[in-house]
Design a protein around this motif. Structure first.
Motif, PDB file in Angstrom:
ATOM      1  N   ARG A  72       0.840  -1.190   0.000  1.00 54.96           N
ATOM      2  CA  ARG A  72       0.000   0.000   0.000  1.00 54.96           C
ATOM      3  C   ARG A  72       0.878   1.244   0.000  1.00 54.96           C
ATOM      4  N   PRO A  73       0.449   2.306  -0.701  1.00 56.50           N
ATOM      5  CA  PRO A  73       1.265   3.528  -0.745  1.00 56.50           C
ATOM      6  C   PRO A  73       0.940   4.467   0.411  1.00 56.50           C
ATOM      7  N   ARG A  74       1.925   5.284   0.740  1.00 55.58           N
ATOM      8  CA  ARG A  74       1.720   6.319   1.748  1.00 55.58           C
ATOM      9  C   ARG A  74       2.691   7.459   1.489  1.00 55.58           C
ATOM     10  N   ASN A  75       2.178   8.687   1.511  1.00 52.42           N
ATOM     11  CA  ASN A  75       3.008   9.881   1.346  1.00 52.42           C
ATOM     12  C   ASN A  75       3.226  10.532   2.707  1.00 52.42           C
ATOM     13  N   VAL A  76       4.481  10.840   2.987  1.00 50.96           N
ATOM     14  CA  VAL A  76       4.828  11.459   4.278  1.00 50.96           C
ATOM     15  C   VAL A  76       5.546  12.776   3.987  1.00 50.96           C
ATOM     16  N   PRO A  77       4.888  13.942   4.185  1.00 48.61           N
ATOM     17  CA  PRO A  77       5.564  15.230   4.006  1.00 48.61           C
ATOM     18  C   PRO A  77       6.320  15.633   5.273  1.00 48.61           C
ATOM     19  N   VAL A  78       7.505  16.191   5.070  1.00 48.82           N
ATOM     20  CA  VAL A  78       8.344  16.585   6.213  1.00 48.82           C
ATOM     21  C   VAL A  78       8.999  17.930   5.896  1.00 48.82           C
ATOM     22  N   ILE A  79       9.050  18.799   6.886  1.00 51.39           N
ATOM     23  CA  ILE A  79       9.803  20.051   6.793  1.00 51.39           C
ATOM     24  C   ILE A  79      11.003  19.933   7.722  1.00 51.39           C
ATOM     25  N   THR A 108      -0.615  -7.545  18.561  1.00 54.05           N
ATOM     26  CA  THR A 108      -0.493  -7.505  20.020  1.00 54.05           C
ATOM     27  C   THR A 108       0.227  -6.244  20.497  1.00 54.05           C
ATOM     28  N   SER A 109       1.319  -5.882  19.809  1.00 54.95           N
ATOM     29  CA  SER A 109       2.148  -4.781  20.303  1.00 54.95           C
ATOM     30  C   SER A 109       1.775  -3.417  19.727  1.00 54.95           C
ATOM     31  N   ILE A 110       1.206  -3.390  18.519  1.00 50.65           N
ATOM     32  CA  ILE A 110       0.919  -2.098  17.870  1.00 50.65           C
ATOM     33  C   ILE A 110      -0.574  -1.904  17.641  1.00 50.65           C
ATOM     34  N   GLY A 111      -1.224  -2.919  17.063  1.00 51.91           N
ATOM     35  CA  GLY A 111      -2.649  -2.805  16.781  1.00 51.91           C
ATOM     36  C   GLY A 111      -2.935  -2.872  15.287  1.00 51.91           C
ATOM     37  N   GLU A 112      -4.212  -2.833  14.967  1.00 51.31           N
ATOM     38  CA  GLU A 112      -4.606  -2.911  13.557  1.00 51.31           C
ATOM     39  C   GLU A 112      -4.159  -1.683  12.767  1.00 51.31           C
ATOM     40  N   ASP A 113      -4.135  -0.523  13.386  1.00 47.86           N
ATOM     41  CA  ASP A 113      -3.727   0.710  12.703  1.00 47.86           C
ATOM     42  C   ASP A 113      -2.220   0.943  12.866  1.00 47.86           C
ATOM     43  N   TYR A 114      -1.436  -0.105  12.641  1.00 50.26           N
ATOM     44  CA  TYR A 114       0.008  -0.040  12.830  1.00 50.26           C
ATOM     45  C   TYR A 114       0.646   0.999  11.907  1.00 50.26           C
ATOM     46  N   ASP A 115       0.103   1.165  10.696  1.00 48.04           N
ATOM     47  CA  ASP A 115       0.689   2.117   9.754  1.00 48.04           C
ATOM     48  C   ASP A 115       0.559   3.550  10.248  1.00 48.04           C
ATOM     49  N   GLU A 116      -0.562   3.870  10.884  1.00 42.11           N
ATOM     50  CA  GLU A 116      -0.745   5.218  11.412  1.00 42.11           C
ATOM     51  C   GLU A 116       0.132   5.466  12.637  1.00 42.11           C
ATOM     52  N   ARG A 117       0.416   4.445  13.389  1.00 43.29           N
ATOM     53  CA  ARG A 117       1.191   4.606  14.619  1.00 43.29           C
ATOM     54  C   ARG A 117       2.696   4.594  14.376  1.00 43.29           C
ATOM     55  N   VAL A 118       3.138   3.878  13.353  1.00 41.65           N
ATOM     56  CA  VAL A 118       4.571   3.659  13.170  1.00 41.65           C
ATOM     57  C   VAL A 118       5.160   4.528  12.060  1.00 41.65           C
ATOM     58  N   LEU A 119       4.566   4.487  10.872  1.00 41.86           N
ATOM     59  CA  LEU A 119       5.202   5.067   9.690  1.00 41.86           C
ATOM     60  C   LEU A 119       5.448   6.574   9.780  1.00 41.86           C
ATOM     61  N   PRO A 120       4.478   7.399  10.189  1.00 42.06           N
ATOM     62  CA  PRO A 120       4.758   8.847  10.206  1.00 42.06           C
ATOM     63  C   PRO A 120       5.940   9.224  11.088  1.00 42.06           C
ATOM     64  N   SER A 121       6.029   8.628  12.266  1.00 43.93           N
ATOM     65  CA  SER A 121       7.079   9.022  13.213  1.00 43.93           C
ATOM     66  C   SER A 121       8.462   8.579  12.748  1.00 43.93           C
ATOM     67  N   ILE A 122       8.603   7.320  12.366  1.00 46.30           N
ATOM     68  CA  ILE A 122       9.938   6.843  11.987  1.00 46.30           C
ATOM     69  C   ILE A 122      10.360   7.409  10.628  1.00 46.30           C
ATOM     70  N   THR A 123       9.418   7.642   9.719  1.00 45.31           N
ATOM     71  CA  THR A 123       9.763   8.244   8.426  1.00 45.31           C
ATOM     72  C   THR A 123      10.262   9.667   8.618  1.00 45.31           C
ATOM     73  N   THR A 124       9.587  10.428   9.462  1.00 41.32           N
ATOM     74  CA  THR A 124      10.031  11.791   9.753  1.00 41.32           C
ATOM     75  C   THR A 124      11.416  11.787  10.388  1.00 41.32           C
ATOM     76  N   GLU A 125      11.649  10.882  11.311  1.00 39.85           N
ATOM     77  CA  GLU A 125      12.949  10.814  11.984  1.00 39.85           C
ATOM     78  C   GLU A 125      14.061  10.484  11.000  1.00 39.85           C
ATOM     79  N   ILE A 126      13.837   9.483  10.139  1.00 43.69           N
ATOM     80  CA  ILE A 126      14.865   9.073   9.184  1.00 43.69           C
ATOM     81  C   ILE A 126      15.139  10.188   8.169  1.00 43.69           C
ATOM     82  N   LEU A 127      14.077  10.829   7.665  1.00 41.90           N
ATOM     83  CA  LEU A 127      14.266  11.905   6.692  1.00 41.90           C
ATOM     84  C   LEU A 127      15.089  13.045   7.276  1.00 41.90           C
ATOM     85  N   LYS A 128      14.761  13.464   8.485  1.00 41.69           N
ATOM     86  CA  LYS A 128      15.512  14.550   9.100  1.00 41.69           C
ATOM     87  C   LYS A 128      16.962  14.156   9.326  1.00 41.69           C
TER      88      LYS A 128
END
Length: 272
Positions: A72-79, A108-128
C-alpha cells in the motif's frame, strides 16, 4: 393429527435455522492478499496466521482480525533542515506491507492501525537524519544518493516493527524562499558573466582582425613602394590606364551618357 405435523415441521424449521445460524457464525472468509489473526477470549491472540479461503472458528469464543498484506502507498511530508541550515520541504512516498508471519506480534504490540502509529514518526525521523547530512546543493545534485540512503535506513528501521518496504522514492523537494531567490540570483549572475565573457572574446577577435588587416595594408604599401622604386612612374601610369578603361566601360553601359567628339557641336548618342 395435522396440528402435530405442523408443530413438528415448525420445530424442525426452527432447529434448522438455529443450526444454520451457528454454522454461519462459525465460518469466516479471508480474501486474496489478506491474512487473519485469531483472537481467543480465553487464550488471547493465537500465533497461527490464517491464509486465504473459508475457515472455521468457535462462535462467540474466537474472533478473526483480517489484515491486508498487499503493498500500500503512503506519502509522508516533512519540513526539515539541511546541513547548511536551509529549510527543506520534502515528501517521501513509500510502498509498505506487513510481514505475514509477524501479524500476531504486530496486532499484540501495535494494533490494527500499525501504519498510522509507526510510519509517520519513523519516516520523519529518518528523513531529518539523512537530509541533515547534505547541503542544499547536494540534495539537488545527489538526489539519487539521498533517496538510496533514506531507503536503506528506513528499511532497516521498519523491519524491527515487522514491516517490509517495497519502494521508497522522493517525490517532492523544495527549499525556502530565501534560498530559491539566492539560486535564481546566482543563475542570473552566471548568465551575465557568460555574456560579458562573450563580449570580451568578440572584442579580442575584432582587435586581432584589425591588426591582421593593418599588417596586410602595411605589407601592400611596402610592396607598392618597392615597385615604384624599381620601375619608376610606369606603375602609376599603368594603374591610371586601367582605371580609365574601367570608367569608360562603365559609362558606355549607361543610357544617360552622351559623347561629343572633338571639333563637333552635335551630340552623338553612343551605341548601347
Amino acid at each position: 393429527m395435522a396440528a402435530k405435523v405442523f408443530e413438528s415441521i415448525g420445530k424442525f424449521g426452527l432447529a434448522l435455522a438455529v443450526a444454520g445460524g451457528v454454522v454461519n457464525s462459525a465460518l469466516y472468509n479471508v480474501d486474496a492478499g489478506h491474512r487473519a489473526v485469531i483472537f481467543d477470549r480465553f487464550r488471547g491472540v493465537q500465533d497461527i496466521v490464517v491464509g486465504e479461503g473459508t475457515h472455521f472458528l468457535i462462535p462467540w469464543v474466537q474472533k478473526p482480525i483480517i489484515f491486508d498484506c498487499r503493498s500500500r502507498p503512503r506519502n509522508v511530508p516533512v519540513i526539515t533542515g539541511s546541513k547548511d541550515l536551509q529549510n527543506v520541504n520534502i515528501t517521501l512516498r513509500i510502498l509498505f506491507r506487513p510481514v505475514a508471519s509477524q501479524l500476531p506480534r504486530i496486532f499484540t504490540s501495535i494494533g490494527e492501525d500499525y501504519d498510522e502509529r509507526v510510519l509517520p514518526s519513523i519516516t520523519t525521523e529518518i528523513l531529518k537524519s539523512v537530509v541533515a547530512r547534505f547541503d542544499a546543493g547536494e540534495l539537488i545534485t545527489q538526489r539519487e544518493l539521498v533517496s538510496r540512503q533514506v531507503s536503506d535506513d528506513l528499511t532497516e528501521r521498519v523491519a524491527t516493527f515487522g514491516l517490509i518496504l517495497d519502494d521508497v522514492s522522493l517525490t517532492h523537494l523544495t527549499f525556502g524562499k530565501e534560498f530559491t531567490e539566492a539560486v535564481e540570483a546566482k543563475q542570473v549572475a552566471q548568465q551575465e558573466a557568460e555574456r560579458a565573457r562573450f563580449v570580451v572574446e568578440k572584442a579580442e577577435q575584432q582587435k586581432k582582425a584589425a591588426i591582421i588587416s593593418a599588417e596586410g595594408d602595411s605589407k601592400a604599401a611596402e610592396l607598392i613602394a618597392n615597385s615604384l622604386a624599381t620601375a619608376g612612374d610606369g606603375l602609376i601610369e599603368l594603374r591610371k590606364l586601367e582605371a580609365a578603361e574601367d570608367i569608360a566601360y562603365q559609362l558606355s553601359r549607361s543610357r544617360n551618357i552622351t559623347y561629343l567628339p572633338a571639333g563637333q557641336s552635335v551630340l552623338l548618342q553612343l551605341p548601347q
